[in-house]
Motif scaffolding. Sequence first.
Motif, PDB file in Angstrom:
ATOM      1  N   ASP A 134       3.149  48.196  22.886  1.00 59.31           N
ATOM      2  CA  ASP A 134       3.252  47.554  21.747  1.00 59.31           C
ATOM      3  C   ASP A 134       3.381  48.191  20.439  1.00 59.31           C
ATOM      4  N   MET A 135       2.836  49.303  20.380  1.00 55.00           N
ATOM      5  CA  MET A 135       3.108  50.192  19.260  1.00 55.00           C
ATOM      6  C   MET A 135       4.412  50.899  19.121  1.00 55.00           C
ATOM      7  N   ASP A 136       4.818  51.428  20.161  1.00 53.84           N
ATOM      8  CA  ASP A 136       5.793  52.316  20.142  1.00 53.84           C
ATOM      9  C   ASP A 136       6.684  51.997  21.362  1.00 53.84           C
ATOM     10  N   ARG A 137       7.918  51.023  21.355  1.00 54.91           N
ATOM     11  CA  ARG A 137       8.594  50.503  22.326  1.00 54.91           C
ATOM     12  C   ARG A 137       9.646  51.465  22.949  1.00 54.91           C
ATOM     13  N   THR A 138       9.151  52.514  23.299  1.00 55.94           N
ATOM     14  CA  THR A 138      10.046  53.507  23.814  1.00 55.94           C
ATOM     15  C   THR A 138      10.241  52.894  25.492  1.00 55.94           C
ATOM     16  N   GLU A 139      11.359  53.536  26.176  1.00 48.68           N
ATOM     17  CA  GLU A 139      11.699  53.239  27.693  1.00 48.68           C
ATOM     18  C   GLU A 139      10.678  53.907  28.562  1.00 48.68           C
ATOM     19  N   GLU A 140      10.032  55.195  27.863  1.00 47.17           N
ATOM     20  CA  GLU A 140       9.056  55.743  28.865  1.00 47.17           C
ATOM     21  C   GLU A 140       7.894  55.123  28.654  1.00 47.17           C
ATOM     22  N   ASN A 141       7.330  54.510  27.363  1.00 49.03           N
ATOM     23  CA  ASN A 141       6.161  53.552  27.353  1.00 49.03           C
ATOM     24  C   ASN A 141       6.098  52.530  28.094  1.00 49.03           C
ATOM     25  N   ARG A 142       7.413  51.744  28.305  1.00 50.27           N
ATOM     26  CA  ARG A 142       7.604  50.677  29.254  1.00 50.27           C
ATOM     27  C   ARG A 142       7.629  50.893  30.838  1.00 50.27           C
ATOM     28  N   GLN A 143       7.976  51.945  31.031  1.00 48.96           N
ATOM     29  CA  GLN A 143       8.012  52.569  32.644  1.00 48.96           C
ATOM     30  C   GLN A 143       6.530  52.847  32.933  1.00 48.96           C
ATOM     31  N   TYR A 158       4.011  51.305  31.509  1.00 54.47           N
ATOM     32  CA  TYR A 158       3.024  50.029  31.610  1.00 54.47           C
ATOM     33  C   TYR A 158       3.337  49.599  32.903  1.00 54.47           C
ATOM     34  N   LYS A 159       4.847  49.464  33.239  1.00 53.55           N
ATOM     35  CA  LYS A 159       5.286  48.718  34.358  1.00 53.55           C
ATOM     36  C   LYS A 159       4.518  49.280  35.786  1.00 53.55           C
ATOM     37  N   GLU A 160       4.659  50.516  35.684  1.00 51.09           N
ATOM     38  CA  GLU A 160       4.034  51.422  36.840  1.00 51.09           C
ATOM     39  C   GLU A 160       2.420  51.033  37.083  1.00 51.09           C
ATOM     40  N   LEU A 161       1.694  50.946  35.694  1.00 48.91           N
ATOM     41  CA  LEU A 161       0.474  50.590  35.972  1.00 48.91           C
ATOM     42  C   LEU A 161       0.119  49.217  36.193  1.00 48.91           C
ATOM     43  N   GLN A 162       0.904  48.377  35.864  1.00 56.03           N
ATOM     44  CA  GLN A 162       0.794  46.796  36.532  1.00 56.03           C
ATOM     45  C   GLN A 162       0.988  46.739  37.614  1.00 56.03           C
TER      46      GLN A 162
END
Length: 288
Positions: free
Chosen positions: A262-271, A273-277
């Motif tokens: 949410d703070m920094d919407r980079t592709e790395e952060n998105r991936q 988050y998705k992996e931890l989901q």
Amino acid sequence: MTGKGRELADMMERRKVDILCVQVTRWKGSKARSIGAGFKLFYYGVDSKRNGVGVVLKEEFVRNVLEVKRVSDRVMSLKLEIEGVMLNVVSGYAPQVGCELEEKERFWSELDEVMESIPTGVRVVIGADFNGHVGEGSTGDGEVMGKFGIKERNLEGQMVVDFAKRMDMAVVNTYFQKREEHRVTYKSRGVFYTDNEFKQVPLIQVVLPDDWETTAEVISETGRKVLGVSSGRRKEDKETWWWNEEVQDSIQRKRLAKEKWDMDRTEENRQEYKELQRRVKREVSKAK
């Protein structure tokens, strides 16, 4: 709500929340069930793929519930008496911006109906996702909102303001200055989706009918004849028995990853988050 009950209860316990309105539960049915940690969810839904509303209560308040009114999969309310004070809690989920005008008008008509059924002078709180922007500033509408809204007002936001004026209520979350990420429900491709909370807190008087004891006795006797009497033994809660340390640790990691994204919407952060989901789902399945 599927698989999320215990996580929600954990958040309420951590944040010391006693009553919580939830939307988009996507649970079909009209029931009440424990979600663990001493919390109970009253919910209503007609489709397991969309909508659904509910109210979560700390179990010590469950016995104070006097009435549950399930109007639709977008509107429901609970009436409680707490320490001699009557309180109505309304959970609502307004149609999104792209929905048909007829569906939006139906929602506001249902909400109006619920509000009109509550006697004047009784306390009311509406916790809802209204899917609209009331806008920044309060020029001309200072009697119903503060200046800490977000973005420009849209048609849906105007409906929120008009409702507040009609019901002599206030859009409470606009009175407090918060960071942008705390003023929106979620962000998608630069579009902000906001929620709002209404509150109305006049003094109240409660008058019970003279024959209340007789009425209560008849209701209890009818319940015993029709439904029978339970053993009093509680079944192990399906939402709590698997809540072990591994699951809790995974959910905590997922929560931190979501905040980071949410703070920094980079592709790395998105991936990340998705992996931890996905990891949380694996841990829950493993535990079960």
